[in-house]
Design a protein around this motif. Structure first.
Motif, mmCIF file in Angstrom:
data_model
loop_
_atom_site.group_PDB
_atom_site.id
_atom_site.type_symbol
_atom_site.label_atom_id
_atom_site.label_comp_id
_atom_site.label_asym_id
_atom_site.label_seq_id
_atom_site.Cartn_x
_atom_site.Cartn_y
_atom_site.Cartn_z
ATOM 1 N N LYS A 1 0.814 -1.219 0.000
ATOM 2 C CA LYS A 1 0.000 0.000 0.000
ATOM 3 C C LYS A 1 0.845 1.266 0.000
ATOM 4 O O LYS A 1 0.450 2.294 -0.552
ATOM 5 N N GLU A 2 2.025 1.205 0.654
ATOM 6 C CA GLU A 2 2.836 2.404 0.839
ATOM 7 C C GLU A 2 3.363 2.928 -0.497
ATOM 8 O O GLU A 2 3.574 2.170 -1.443
ATOM 9 N N LYS A 3 3.600 4.250 -0.529
ATOM 10 C CA LYS A 3 4.177 4.830 -1.736
ATOM 11 C C LYS A 3 5.580 4.277 -1.956
ATOM 12 O O LYS A 3 6.235 3.795 -1.019
ATOM 13 N N VAL A 4 6.056 4.354 -3.173
ATOM 14 C CA VAL A 4 7.351 3.765 -3.527
ATOM 15 C C VAL A 4 8.448 4.344 -2.652
ATOM 16 O O VAL A 4 8.595 5.569 -2.509
ATOM 17 N N GLY A 5 9.191 3.473 -2.014
ATOM 18 C CA GLY A 5 10.277 3.868 -1.126
ATOM 19 C C GLY A 5 10.923 2.627 -0.565
ATOM 20 O O GLY A 5 10.740 1.514 -1.096
ATOM 21 N N PHE A 6 11.661 2.757 0.536
ATOM 22 C CA PHE A 6 12.363 1.611 1.108
ATOM 23 C C PHE A 6 11.400 0.546 1.623
ATOM 24 O O PHE A 6 11.745 -0.620 1.714
ATOM 25 N N LYS A 7 10.191 0.955 1.993
ATOM 26 C CA LYS A 7 9.211 0.003 2.504
ATOM 27 C C LYS A 7 7.898 0.071 1.727
ATOM 28 O O LYS A 7 6.838 -0.243 2.268
ATOM 29 N N GLY A 8 7.950 0.486 0.472
ATOM 30 C CA GLY A 8 6.703 0.622 -0.251
ATOM 31 C C GLY A 8 6.788 0.327 -1.733
ATOM 32 O O GLY A 8 7.830 0.538 -2.365
ATOM 33 N N PHE A 9 5.650 -0.162 -2.303
ATOM 34 C CA PHE A 9 5.571 -0.486 -3.731
ATOM 35 C C PHE A 9 4.418 0.231 -4.441
ATOM 36 O O PHE A 9 4.326 0.192 -5.649
ATOM 37 N N GLN A 10 3.523 0.835 -3.657
ATOM 38 C CA GLN A 10 2.420 1.640 -4.188
ATOM 39 C C GLN A 10 1.594 0.866 -5.211
ATOM 40 O O GLN A 10 1.409 1.297 -6.348
ATOM 41 N N ILE A 11 1.057 -0.265 -4.790
ATOM 42 C CA ILE A 11 0.152 -1.051 -5.620
ATOM 43 C C ILE A 11 -1.278 -0.599 -5.319
ATOM 44 O O ILE A 11 -1.681 -0.515 -4.158
#
Length: 967
Positions: free
Chosen positions: A473-483
């Motif tokens: 769910k998280e935006k793209v970053g170290f802990k996110g993929f933004q699906i």
């Protein structure tokens, strides 16, 4: 003029050891009395190394005494340290040896004697990074990558034939010491229906240690490895023949760090009957693994390592020493890897970057040496320079168990106690005084993994499912993929080997038990084997499309896995031994199946790799695998069986048995008592002795490999592996004055935590990359490209590979891609192509970056590549120390924004041009002014720490400095 002898000015400290050896030593404890007694063990060892290196010029008596006097305020105390030994692995070792070969050419050109160019200290080079998984249980009939001689002799490469070893029954010879079944025709203690399914699997008697036939996949992969890397191996062999003090550990032996632990490490060094603490530097940041044995060892990168090899000191700015107190004991389900991941996260959060860490407390005594070395291996992941475990009784017992000479062991103990470098497990009242103390209770450690993109991002196994779903769910970053929410439960069907499977977000497609971190640890390897045994007996299996592999750190692992009877069960699940060395963690796994690749692309799936390594940066294992998790070997096997990381092991089963009963992880997890019993029975002294003999003998392919022995290396102009680098092309007899950087364009505008993987990839060469175009133009096909790591001896390939990582996020582009803007023309180009245009136009380049620029592995090409692209300076908020040292060592200025400032704060777009002038009298930490084409003027810090670094920079880098020294 001859240099003064070692210990210059400290001769009065020399005493004779009070034992039968009568060795001499510097009794450093007499130097400072109480000051010495309350000093940490690290400082005591460093002082002794400095005294040994003291020759009155680079290392002066006053400086050594100042270290002891300034125990509580060590910042900006610079120590020139010369290590006893240099340890290289082949990816970073080949550019070092190529530089030596090129330096001989340069010295000859300047009128000097090329024969003078030799390493001044023992240099051990382990060929451990050229292994690629061409054959495994899932691709046993098909070779994925054909051997590529890269311009060499195809016929010679084709002549390499596999060594055929036929498994056979190994009956017991009847020794009365035998305590187990030695009938190789049966699995003995391995009861159940699976016993009859595994054929030709000899179970050797561990007490007689009869030879274990290498698995067929190992032999096949070795054959391809020798064919593919023939030129590199011939160059290594030439290096070992021509250069004094160079020893090459050939392919198929093991991982550099494990070979270092099992075979090369001395703990106490001896030179002309003088004893002093062992010390080692190396081209790999994980050389710190030997800290777990009480050895001073740290990674300094290829360029600084070359300085040590040439007898020059490494300038070490003495940092604070943080004491990490370990208390309590870990629970039964916690492995040493869980402890490591817990310690890594805690120390990263506290902030120990650029510091020394020394472990103490009653919890240390609960840790085995392999536990300690695993914690020390992860030192770069929490940012420390050293992670030190002083020698104690546990260390001595380990050395005795692994075949260390008994007389030397007794002298070692006597010596270390005499100089107060031996830690008394039972006396905690006299703990040293540290600049800071961090407490970690081992009782608080829980089974964990780390990911999905960084090793410091620990996730409790109990939280894995919820954490992964949050990452989607998280935006793209170290802990996110933004699906998107409506896409998070998508599945894609694939057909593989006649069956249909469904892939979804979280599906495991790579599962690798590899040698980077914990294959030196019998407890976790045997735990994985016992878990596999119980899983197979329960009827569980691994889906065939998952790329499973087992690449141990050395043949010792094969011995105890085989002798304990668990190896066949690992193989049954697909974890078949593929070779010895670093493989999956540097992208050397075979490609995923087309069915999986198409499904990942079709569904834009976040698939996963699970590995027992120490690096999990996005795209490192495989371009299409976006989430990678570090885990202990038994958890790697467990997640492979589950087929997904999107699982709660507490409430969801791994699968079902033939009767339809749910099987949970706790049903097959081996107890600590089970693991300990097997380890005590099968990891035995004779095993270590036999493997040491094997290392000394070499192997058939290496011993028969032909190589030249000329003073100068005969460069093959057609070679795409080995090429004389261009670093010395414009070398002058004397250094020229510092030149200003005028009207420089920004090549790349980067964010935080840009790793050396982003700067100089080690894995596969993308087919549409600049390096691929270069190789294609020389007649190579994509399957012959090999990897960037294997081609580090060719500057043309490596320069084109600089910033070629597909995950590189350049703010000029706005999305991950190895692209940039060539501002004079406005074109978006490959980074290499843009840099090439800038160089043709005579325009200097700089790089803008955020925090922690150059984190990750110490990789000299991450500095050499930008240098050859025309980069004159990097301007960042902060640096990983090893990488900053590399920049200086190659002649790139490391500039740093003032505290609290960055490009955004200053209103920089990166589209301006930048100019600055260096004063001829540079000083450490000097402030410089930069002027932009928009009229903006701002101050930056020239991040030089000492006069040695300034001297190297004025020479245009270390290589130029040393070449002039020999001429």
């Amino acid at each position: 003029m001859d240099a003064p002898s070692a210990g210059y000015g400290f001769e009065y400290l020399i005493e004779t050891l009070n034992d039968s050896s009568h060795k001499k030593f510097f009794n450093v404890s007499k130097l400072g009395g109480t000051k010495y007694d309350i000093s940490d063990f690290l400082l005591r060892a460093l002082i002794e190394v400095c005294i040994k290196n003291c020759e009155g010029r680079l290392q002066k008596k006053e400086r050594v005494l100042h270290v002891l006097d300034s125990r509580t305020s060590r910042i900006n105390i610079h120590l020139p340290i010369t290590a006893n030994i240099v340890n290289l692995q082949c990816f970073s070792g080949i550019p070092a040896m190529v530089d030596f070969a090129a330096m001989r050419e340069a010295v000859k050109t300047l009128g000097g004697d090329p024969k003078k160019v030799h390493p001044a200290c023992p240099t051990d080079l382990t060929v451990d990074h050229s292994l690629q998984i061409d054959f495994s249980k899932w691709n046993d009939s098909t070779i994925q990558n054909a051997p590529n001689p890269g311009g060499g002799d195809l016929q010679k490469a084709g002549k390499l034939s596999p060594l055929k070893v036929q498994p056979k029954k190994l009956p017991c010879r009847g020794q009365t010491t035998c305590r187990g079944s030695c009938d190789a025709g049966e699995l003995g203690r391995n009861s159940g229906t699976f016993s009859s399914q595994i054929e030709n699997t000899p179970i050797l008697c561990p007490f007689h240690l009869q030879p274990v036939p290498e698995p067929e996949t190992v032999l096949k992969n070795q054959e391809v490895e020798f064919g593919r890397n023939r030129e590199r191996l011939q160059f290594f062999k030439w290096s070992s023949r021509v250069f004094k003090n160079v020893a090459v550990i050939p392919p198929g032996t093991g991982m550099a760090h494990q070979v270092n632990l099992e075979y090369l490490s001395r703990v106490v060094f001896e030179e002309e009957d003088l004893l002093f603490p062992d010390s080692v530097v190396g081209t790999d940041s994980h050389i710190t693994m030997v800290n777990g044995l009480g050895i001073l060892g740290w990674g300094v990168g290829g360029i600084e390592t070359e300085a040590v090899m040439l007898g020059l000191p490494v300038s070490l700015t003495l940092p604070e020493v943080v004491g990490c107190e370990l208390t309590g004991t870990s629970n039964a389900f916690v492995t040493s890897i869980d402890v490591v991941l817990g310690v890594t996260k805690h120390l990263r959060q506290v902030g120990v970057a650029g510091k020394f860490v020394e472990f103490f407390g009653n919890g240390v005594s609960q840790l085995s040496i392999v536990d300690r070395t695993t914690i020390a291996n992860m030192c770069p992941e929490y940012g420390a320079i050293l992670s030190f475990f002083p020698v104690d009784n546990v260390t001595l017992k380990h050395l005795e168990h692994t075949g260390f000479d008994k007389a030397k062991l007794e002298s070692m103990e006597t010596y270390l106690k005499a100089v107060k470098l031996f830690r008394n497990d039972e006396n905690s009242s006299g703990e040293p005084e540290y600049s800071q103390v961090i407490q970690i209770n081992l009782n608080s450690i829980v089974p964990s993994v780390s990911g999905p993109k960084r090793p410091q991002d620990r996730v409790a196994v109990t939280d894995m499912k919820s954490d992964f779903q949050a990452c989607l769910k998280e935006k793209v970053g170290f802990k996110g993929f933004q699906i998107a929410a409506e896409k998070q439960n998508d599945t894609v069907s694939i057909h593989y080997e006649g069956s249909e499977y469904k892939l979804s977000h979280g599906s495991v497609v790579i599962a690798a038990v590899i040698s980077c971190t914990n294959n030196c640890n019998p407890s976790v390897m045997l735990a994985a084997g016992l878990l596999a045994k119980k899983a197979v007996e329960a009827g569980l299996h691994v889906k065939p499309y998952i790329r499973t592999s087992l690449s141990p750190g050395s043949g010792m692992v094969t011995h105890y896995l085989s002798s304990s009877g668990v190896l066949p069960y690992l193989s049954k699940l697909g974890f078949e031994i593929v070779g010895y060395g670093c493989s999956t963690c540097v992208g050397n796994t075979a490609p995923l199946s087309e069915a999986v690749l198409n499904a990942v692309k079709q569904g834009d799936l976040v698939t996963c790799g699970v590995l027992s390594g120490n690096k999990n940066f996005e795209g490192r294992l495989c371009d299409c695998v976006r989430a990678n998790y570090l885990a202990s070997p038994p958890l790697v096997v467990a997640y492979a069986i589950a087929g997904t990381v999107n699982i709660d092991f507490q409430t969801e089963p791994l699968g079902t048995d033939p009767a339809g009963k749910n099987i949970y992880l706790h049903d097959i997890w081996p107890s600590r008592e089970e693991v300990h019993q097997v380890e005590e029975e099968y990891v035995i002294l004779s095993m270590f002795k036999t493997l040491k003999e094997k290392i000394e003998m070499g192997n058939k392919r290496w011993n028969s490999l032909e190589a030249p022995d000329s003073v100068l290396f005969p460069w093959d102009l057609k070679s795409t592996y080995i090429r004389c680098p261009s670093f010395f092309d414009k070398l002058t007899k004397e250094p020229i004055a510092l030149q200003p950087i005028e009207n420089a364009h920004v090549l790349l505008y980067l964010g935080d935590s840009v790793t050396t993987d982003h700067i100089s990839p080690a894995g596969s060469i993308a087919r549409n990359s600049a390096a691929a175009k270069y190789l294609t133009n020389r007649g190579l096909t994509p399957r012959e490209f090999n990897s960037y790591g294997a081609r580090r001896g060719n500057d043309a390939v490596m320069t084109r590979g600089t910033f070629a990582n597909i995950k590189l996020f350049n703010k000029f582009i706005g999305k991950p891609a190895p692209k940039t803007i060539h501002f004079p023309s406005g074109q978006m180009l490959d980074v290499f192509e843009a840099a090439e245009l800038y160089q043709k136009e005579g325009i200097p380049l700089i790089i803008l970056a955020g925090k922690k620029y150059g984190s990750g592995n110490s990789r000299d090409w991450a500095a050499k590549g930008p240098y050859l692209l025309g980069v004159k300076a990097v301007l960042a908020e902060s640096y990983e120390k090893i990488h900053k040292d590399h920049l200086i060592g190659i002649g790139i200025a490391p500039l740093q924004f003032l505290p609290g400032e960055n490009a955004d704060f200053l209103g920089l777009s990166g589209r301006e041009t930048f100019s600055l002038t260096f004063p001829q009298e540079l000083s450490p930490g000097i402030t410089l002014n930069i002027q932009t084409s928009t009229g903006k003027v701002f101050s930056v810090i020239a991040s030089f720490e000492n006069d040695v670094e300034i001297t190297l920079y004025k020479h245009g880098g270390l290589l130029n400095f040393v070449a002039r020294k020999f001429s």
